[in-house]
Design a protein around this motif. Structure first.
Motif, PDB file in Angstrom:
ATOM      1  N   CYS A  62      14.675  13.323  72.251  1.00  0.00           N
ATOM      2  CA  CYS A  62      15.228  13.291  70.894  1.00  0.00           C
ATOM      3  C   CYS A  62      14.128  13.161  69.845  1.00  0.00           C
ATOM      4  O   CYS A  62      14.192  13.784  68.779  1.00  0.00           O
ATOM      5  CB  CYS A  62      16.233  12.146  70.762  1.00  0.00           C
ATOM      6  SG  CYS A  62      17.684  12.343  71.825  1.00  0.00           S
ATOM      7  N   GLU A  63      13.111  12.357  70.136  1.00  0.00           N
ATOM      8  CA  GLU A  63      11.973  12.210  69.227  1.00  0.00           C
ATOM      9  C   GLU A  63      11.294  13.564  69.025  1.00  0.00           C
ATOM     10  O   GLU A  63      10.988  13.969  67.890  1.00  0.00           O
ATOM     11  CB  GLU A  63      10.985  11.200  69.805  1.00  0.00           C
ATOM     12  CG  GLU A  63       9.702  11.059  68.994  1.00  0.00           C
ATOM     13  CD  GLU A  63       8.659  10.240  69.724  1.00  0.00           C
ATOM     14  OE1 GLU A  63       7.977   9.442  69.060  1.00  0.00           O
ATOM     15  OE2 GLU A  63       8.502  10.414  70.947  1.00  0.00           O
TER      16      GLU A  63
ATOM     17  N   THR B 137      10.434  18.273  65.617  1.00  0.00           N
ATOM     18  CA  THR B 137      10.395  19.726  65.456  1.00  0.00           C
ATOM     19  C   THR B 137      11.317  20.193  64.341  1.00  0.00           C
ATOM     20  O   THR B 137      10.917  20.978  63.472  1.00  0.00           O
ATOM     21  CB  THR B 137      10.799  20.408  66.778  1.00  0.00           C
ATOM     22  OG1 THR B 137       9.851  20.052  67.801  1.00  0.00           O
ATOM     23  CG2 THR B 137      10.833  21.926  66.629  1.00  0.00           C
ATOM     24  N   TYR B 138      12.557  19.719  64.350  1.00  0.00           N
ATOM     25  CA  TYR B 138      13.546  20.220  63.390  1.00  0.00           C
ATOM     26  C   TYR B 138      13.307  19.721  61.964  1.00  0.00           C
ATOM     27  O   TYR B 138      13.605  20.448  61.010  1.00  0.00           O
ATOM     28  CB  TYR B 138      14.963  19.882  63.861  1.00  0.00           C
ATOM     29  CG  TYR B 138      15.388  20.769  65.001  1.00  0.00           C
ATOM     30  CD1 TYR B 138      15.535  22.143  64.814  1.00  0.00           C
ATOM     31  CD2 TYR B 138      15.577  20.265  66.276  1.00  0.00           C
ATOM     32  CE1 TYR B 138      15.875  22.983  65.858  1.00  0.00           C
ATOM     33  CE2 TYR B 138      15.922  21.095  67.334  1.00  0.00           C
ATOM     34  CZ  TYR B 138      16.069  22.452  67.113  1.00  0.00           C
ATOM     35  OH  TYR B 138      16.405  23.288  68.146  1.00  0.00           O
ATOM     36  N   ILE B 139      12.741  18.530  61.815  1.00  0.00           N
ATOM     37  CA  ILE B 139      12.485  18.014  60.454  1.00  0.00           C
ATOM     38  C   ILE B 139      11.145  18.506  59.916  1.00  0.00           C
ATOM     39  O   ILE B 139      11.070  19.084  58.822  1.00  0.00           O
ATOM     40  CB  ILE B 139      12.543  16.470  60.433  1.00  0.00           C
ATOM     41  CG1 ILE B 139      13.913  15.967  60.895  1.00  0.00           C
ATOM     42  CG2 ILE B 139      12.216  15.965  59.025  1.00  0.00           C
ATOM     43  CD1 ILE B 139      15.092  16.445  60.078  1.00  0.00           C
ATOM     44  N   THR B 140      10.079  18.297  60.687  1.00  0.00           N
ATOM     45  CA  THR B 140       8.740  18.584  60.150  1.00  0.00           C
ATOM     46  C   THR B 140       8.372  20.066  60.205  1.00  0.00           C
ATOM     47  O   THR B 140       7.427  20.486  59.543  1.00  0.00           O
ATOM     48  CB  THR B 140       7.660  17.771  60.881  1.00  0.00           C
ATOM     49  OG1 THR B 140       7.569  18.207  62.249  1.00  0.00           O
ATOM     50  CG2 THR B 140       7.995  16.281  60.860  1.00  0.00           C
ATOM     51  N   LYS B 141       9.114  20.848  60.983  1.00  0.00           N
ATOM     52  CA  LYS B 141       8.838  22.288  61.045  1.00  0.00           C
ATOM     53  C   LYS B 141      10.000  23.107  60.480  1.00  0.00           C
ATOM     54  O   LYS B 141       9.850  23.817  59.491  1.00  0.00           O
ATOM     55  CB  LYS B 141       8.530  22.703  62.489  1.00  0.00           C
ATOM     56  CG  LYS B 141       7.258  22.070  63.038  1.00  0.00           C
ATOM     57  CD  LYS B 141       6.968  22.540  64.458  1.00  0.00           C
ATOM     58  CE  LYS B 141       5.695  21.891  64.996  1.00  0.00           C
ATOM     59  NZ  LYS B 141       5.416  22.289  66.406  1.00  0.00           N
TER      60      LYS B 141
ATOM     61  N   GLN C 256      14.004  27.346  61.408  1.00  0.00           N
ATOM     62  CA  GLN C 256      14.042  27.819  62.798  1.00  0.00           C
ATOM     63  C   GLN C 256      15.089  27.022  63.572  1.00  0.00           C
ATOM     64  O   GLN C 256      14.756  26.207  64.446  1.00  0.00           O
ATOM     65  CB  GLN C 256      12.668  27.686  63.472  1.00  0.00           C
ATOM     66  CG  GLN C 256      11.606  28.614  62.931  1.00  0.00           C
ATOM     67  CD  GLN C 256      11.026  28.135  61.608  1.00  0.00           C
ATOM     68  OE1 GLN C 256      10.799  26.946  61.418  1.00  0.00           O
ATOM     69  NE2 GLN C 256      10.804  29.048  60.684  1.00  0.00           N
ATOM     70  N   PRO C 257      16.376  27.234  63.252  1.00  0.00           N
ATOM     71  CA  PRO C 257      17.431  26.522  63.992  1.00  0.00           C
ATOM     72  C   PRO C 257      17.580  27.075  65.397  1.00  0.00           C
ATOM     73  O   PRO C 257      17.205  28.220  65.668  1.00  0.00           O
ATOM     74  CB  PRO C 257      18.680  26.814  63.159  1.00  0.00           C
ATOM     75  CG  PRO C 257      18.412  28.162  62.570  1.00  0.00           C
ATOM     76  CD  PRO C 257      16.930  28.168  62.263  1.00  0.00           C
TER      77      PRO C 257
END
Length: 303
Positions: free
Chosen positions: A121-122, A127-131, A143-144
């Protein structure tokens, strides 16, 4: 007072209002397959990635340009013992101005290192927040994930439905590494051969039910061990050599003063005949016998 809830942040040259709108465009940065409305107070939406992860979110606070809060109403993980680990957590997006930029701080209250899913999860949220969300804000395109579109290494692995299980201990990575390599002390049955160096081969036998020959193909002290199943004969299967060519990995990581071990049998997937029996056996061997060897110095009979 310190907190171990997972948090990460990004700083962008865009207005708080633009950041707020991007957060609410959840399909644009987390998953293309989000179901439900995601941009108003009390909206409820569903997220899923294959059968690996499903959750239901409710927007419980929404302050334009300042804050968004989701409540995790329900959750399911296919790869953890506690399938609903996230349930009851809150996810907060705090937006503020910092000099001439906008700061977004993401926090999942309840996502702590003790969670079995923590490392996955970390990595996913980072990945989803910072990228992905960062790119949506700054370029207009995130990039979902989506059907057949994994965005993290863990999604690629778990999406294949390989059996995996994990635990945390207070012992050092070196102690976990040494216990893994002391195979005969935790893998109940007859283990013959060397198990502690790359290139070593050893056999495992449980009466006339299971025979396999393993080769150690990767070993990074205190970090990783990988076996190749070079030969197998599971007498209770119509195809006794189902394991042949599969690999078994032990990944060790130190997270917030604890050591995590993640076991994965690559190729042990739901479509093969032995899946139920073999995953049940591995769960007992890893979660009971190997865990006991690490924490008490003695493995455990589980069959």
């Amino acid at each position: 007072m310190t907190t171990t809830d997972f948090t990460t942040s990004i700083l962008v040259d865009h207005t708080p209002e633009e950041v707020f709108r991007a957060i609410n465009n959840v399909r644009g940065w987390w998953s293309e397959e989000i179901e439900g409305s995601t941009n108003r107070l009390n909206d409820v939406f569903n997220y899923h990635y294959q059968d690996v992860h499903r959750c239901k979110m409710k927007i419980v606070e929404s302050v334009p340009g300042k804050k968004v809060v989701w409540d995790v109403m329900d959750n399911y993980f296919s790869f953890t013992k506690d399938k609903d680990e996230w349930k009851g957590n809150t996810i907060t997006f705090d937006i503020s101005r910092e000099n001439d930029q906008t700061l977004l701080v993401f926090t999942q209250a309840g996502l702590v290192p003790e969670y079995e899913c923590y490392d996955i999860c970390e990595n996913a949220w980072t990945t989803y927040i910072t990228k992905s969300l960062y790119n949506l804000i700054t370029t207009g395109k995130g990039q979902p994930n989506g059907k057949d579109k994994p965005q993290t290494e863990h999604e690629k692995t778990l999406g294949g439905s390989n059996f995996t299980t994990t635990f945390f201990v207070d012992q050092l990575p070196a102690e976990v590494f040494n216990a893994i390599n002391n195979v005969g002390s935790w893998w109940q049955g007859e283990v013959e051969g060397n198990t502690k160096k790359v290139g070593n081969e050893f056999t495992y036998r449980m009466e006339d039910i299971h025979y396999s020959r393993q080769r150690v193909i990767e070993m990074i002290p205190d970090e990783k061990v990988v076996w190749l199943i070079a030969e197998s004969n599971l007498s209770f299967l119509s195809q006794p050599d189902e394991w042949t060519g599969t690999t078994i990995s032990f990944d060790i990581a130190e997270i917030n003063n604890k050591t995590q071990l993640r076991f994965t049998h690559h190729g042990l997937i739901p479509s093969i005949e032995c899946y139920d029996a073999c995953t049940n056996a591995w769960s007992k061997l890893i979660q009971e016998s190997l865990l006991s060897l690490i924490t008490t110095g003695k493995g455990k009979r589980v069959f």
